[in-house]
Design an enzyme around this catalytic site. Sequence first.
Site, PDB file in Angstrom:
ATOM      1  N   LYS A  17       0.807  -1.223   0.000  1.00 29.73           N
ATOM      2  CA  LYS A  17       0.000   0.000   0.000  1.00 29.73           C
ATOM      3  C   LYS A  17       0.837   1.269   0.000  1.00 29.73           C
ATOM      4  CE  LYS A  17      -4.126  -1.993   1.914  1.00 29.73           C
ATOM      5  NZ  LYS A  17      -5.390  -1.742   2.546  1.00 29.73           N
ATOM      6  N   VAL A  22     -15.746  -9.114  -5.570  1.00 32.95           N
ATOM      7  CA  VAL A  22     -16.979  -9.810  -5.192  1.00 32.95           C
ATOM      8  C   VAL A  22     -18.185  -9.081  -5.802  1.00 32.95           C
ATOM      9  CG1 VAL A  22     -18.444 -10.495  -3.246  1.00 32.95           C
ATOM     10  CG2 VAL A  22     -15.951 -10.548  -3.003  1.00 32.95           C
ATOM     11  N   GLU A  82      -2.215   6.748   8.328  1.00 33.87           N
ATOM     12  CA  GLU A  82      -3.087   7.548   7.457  1.00 33.87           C
ATOM     13  C   GLU A  82      -4.006   8.389   8.319  1.00 33.87           C
ATOM     14  OE1 GLU A  82      -4.019   4.986   3.517  1.00 33.87           O
ATOM     15  OE2 GLU A  82      -5.794   5.571   4.600  1.00 33.87           O
ATOM     16  N   TYR A  96      -7.373   9.526   9.588  1.00 35.18           N
ATOM     17  CA  TYR A  96      -8.688   8.888   9.557  1.00 35.18           C
ATOM     18  C   TYR A  96      -9.718   9.944   9.171  1.00 35.18           C
ATOM     19  CZ  TYR A  96     -12.827   6.304  10.891  1.00 35.18           C
ATOM     20  OH  TYR A  96     -14.042   5.670  10.861  1.00 35.18           O
ATOM     21  N   LEU A  97     -10.301   9.762   8.020  1.00 37.78           N
ATOM     22  CA  LEU A  97     -11.251  10.754   7.513  1.00 37.78           C
ATOM     23  C   LEU A  97     -12.669  10.373   7.952  1.00 37.78           C
ATOM     24  CD1 LEU A  97      -9.737  11.060   3.915  1.00 37.78           C
ATOM     25  CD2 LEU A  97      -9.389  12.609   5.845  1.00 37.78           C
ATOM     26  N   ARG A 137      -7.778  -7.510  -9.192  1.00 37.95           N
ATOM     27  CA  ARG A 137      -8.516  -8.760  -9.438  1.00 37.95           C
ATOM     28  C   ARG A 137      -9.979  -8.436  -9.678  1.00 37.95           C
ATOM     29  NH1 ARG A 137     -11.363  -8.587  -4.744  1.00 37.95           N
ATOM     30  NH2 ARG A 137     -10.260  -7.757  -2.952  1.00 37.95           N
ATOM     31  N   GLY A 157      -8.422  -7.086   3.511  1.00 39.09           N
ATOM     32  CA  GLY A 157      -9.471  -7.684   4.347  1.00 39.09           C
ATOM     33  C   GLY A 157      -9.581  -7.034   5.717  1.00 39.09           C
TER      34      GLY A 157
HETATM   35  P1  ADP Z   1      -8.242  -3.415   3.222  1.00 42.18           P
HETATM   36  O1  ADP Z   1      -7.306  -3.547   2.051  1.00 42.18           O
HETATM   37  O2  ADP Z   1      -7.716  -4.090   4.455  1.00 42.18           O
HETATM   38  O3  ADP Z   1      -9.650  -3.794   2.891  1.00 42.18           O
HETATM   39  P2  ADP Z   1      -8.696  -0.563   2.774  1.00 42.18           P
HETATM   40  O4  ADP Z   1      -7.574   0.385   2.696  1.00 42.18           O
HETATM   41  O5  ADP Z   1      -9.323  -0.974   1.484  1.00 42.18           O
HETATM   42  O6  ADP Z   1      -8.236  -1.866   3.598  1.00 42.18           O
HETATM   43  O7  ADP Z   1      -9.824   0.020   3.728  1.00 42.18           O
HETATM   44  C1  ADP Z   1     -10.954  -0.742   4.095  1.00 42.18           C
HETATM   45  C2  ADP Z   1     -12.027   0.182   4.656  1.00 42.18           C
HETATM   46  O8  ADP Z   1     -11.551   0.889   5.804  1.00 42.18           O
HETATM   47  C3  ADP Z   1     -12.483   1.266   3.700  1.00 42.18           C
HETATM   48  O9  ADP Z   1     -13.495   0.831   2.830  1.00 42.18           O
HETATM   49  C4  ADP Z   1     -12.980   2.331   4.659  1.00 42.18           C
HETATM   50  O10 ADP Z   1     -14.272   1.993   5.132  1.00 42.18           O
HETATM   51  C5  ADP Z   1     -12.032   2.224   5.826  1.00 42.18           C
HETATM   52  N1  ADP Z   1     -10.883   3.151   5.701  1.00 42.18           N
HETATM   53  C6  ADP Z   1      -9.683   2.892   5.162  1.00 42.18           C
HETATM   54  N2  ADP Z   1      -8.862   3.954   5.220  1.00 42.18           N
HETATM   55  C7  ADP Z   1      -9.550   4.941   5.821  1.00 42.18           C
HETATM   56  C8  ADP Z   1      -9.243   6.301   6.200  1.00 42.18           C
HETATM   57  N3  ADP Z   1      -8.053   6.843   5.977  1.00 42.18           N
HETATM   58  N4  ADP Z   1     -10.217   7.022   6.814  1.00 42.18           N
HETATM   59  C9  ADP Z   1     -11.424   6.477   7.075  1.00 42.18           C
HETATM   60  N5  ADP Z   1     -11.760   5.209   6.762  1.00 42.18           N
HETATM   61  C10 ADP Z   1     -10.847   4.442   6.148  1.00 42.18           C
END
Ligand code: ADP
Length: 510
Positions: A121, A300, A205, A207-208, A297, A169
């Site tokens: 990432k 789902v 990151e 948190y938004l 990929r 995940g």
């Molecule tokens: P993974 O690859 O483990 O699924 P992601 O980066 O795709 O992780 O994030 C999964 C979920 O977590 C996102 O769909 C969102 O709901 C939440 N999320 C991830 N990053 C942030 C962020 N910086 N601020 C708020 N929510 C986040």
Amino acid sequence: MSDVSPIKRVLVANRGEIALRIIRACHEEALEAVAVYSEPDRLAPHVRAADVAVPIGPAPAPQSYLSIPKLIGAARATGCQAVHPGYGFLSERAEFAQAVGDAGLIFVGPPPEAIRALGDKTEARRRMQAAGVPIVPGTMRPVADHVQARAEAVRLRLPVLLKAAAGGGGKGMRLVREEGELASALEAAQSEALKAFGAGEVYVEKYLEHQRHVEIQVLADSFGRVVALGERECSIQRRHQKLIEEAPSVAVTPALRRRMSDAAAAAASAVGYRSAGTIEFLLGPTGEFCFLEMNTRLQVEHPVTELVYGVDIVREQLRVAAGQPLRVHAGTLQPRGHAIECRITAEDPFHDFLPAAGTIAYLRPPAGPGIRWDGGIEAGNEVTLFYDPLIAKLIAWGETRAVALQRMQRALRELVIVGIPSSQAFHLRVMDDPDFQRGEIDIAYLERAGARLLSEEIRSELARPLAVVAALLAEECRTGAAPPPQPSTPWLPDRQSLWVHAARREALRE
Ligand code: ADP
């Protein structure tokens, strides 16, 4: 597929609904499909649907669906030219794509270099920033220790999210709201990441808050063409895992769709992408969006896009893998109507989504106008704790969101699953929820609405008819009309289903 295609036979390196979905696409492209199966899956529908099926070992995935030598051995032994990984399992493992290529087979997916670049990432963030794609504020490399993590958290301003660089995940992710929680959260995220991915690197990151999860589907071919197939709204999540998805998103205007699609296409081009991929974004209340990650990929939730764009994503993947150009053209793509997907899982929503195992005693999938059932399991099959709890994806399409929603409500009431608990009642509660109906959702929706949707009161109201249904089914079994239900509670959402069932029983009597 044309006669000159290098692909005649495809090994489907997966199980369940997605294996069946890929086998269907192969057959529509006039290709033969080879299934693989572990011991508990020997009676699974994907095994029967394939032209050839190869046993690959016992239930634990490392000895079957995650064994690269077994999968490549099966592909070679059955004369396949290509391997489709589906989602999960080995689908995002660059070494699998590499091994498939090294064995002289075609990987139905992106080049291993693209998987590698986007699988980390922090590297993905660096690549996206270089390509001009907006990213979530945060560190561009993993943090060395909690001192650096704290300094970054202060710079970004709490709350922050600690994320595993190798993540997926929702694993290795920790939300930190107070400075004092940082050291222990970092340790927890690092050890969880190490366990899950064999790599403990974690980055920070911002948190938004009040965000929606909106992602763009892309398709890319070997001729450098990248086409964006609009967005999917995936904000209904539990513990960062998607439960319900829809297309289009009520929050996306045509102008915003164009901007997000351009960013997604730039992201895919930046890594030399090929095949189907998804660029995930967080979308804020005022229309600003940032890159979260790219999934290299099939997703789902791909069916909602297929229904509104009239494109078969898996067939396009097969064509691209065979070296043919995409059939879709960006200029002609317009979303038509609205589609919603509910993931029907073997989890008990009234017990904190506790995963369930057992035999499906009786299953009646819904049907009728606008309904698609992507399932991979049927009555008599066993649901084990070895694999993902997904029973099926129920997808509803309508001319408008309101029609799609009505159809989903109707279909959820038609669905009968007996033998194990499922998430069916949860989905019905969401579809009936006024906030969801108005489209007032974001990624914190379930945190806010969970208690209201899944209260004890609701539970006992839903439970009452169940005993009656169990008795009805027991009687049907005695008369040979249905397989025996298991002693565990049958799961039905409400009285209307009970009524449907009782009517069916009356019909059987006549
Ligand atoms: P993974 O690859 O483990 O699924 P992601 O980066 O795709 O992780 O994030 C999964 C979920 O977590 C996102 O769909 C969102 O709901 C939440 N999320 C991830 N990053 C942030 C962020 N910086 N601020 C708020 N929510 C986040």
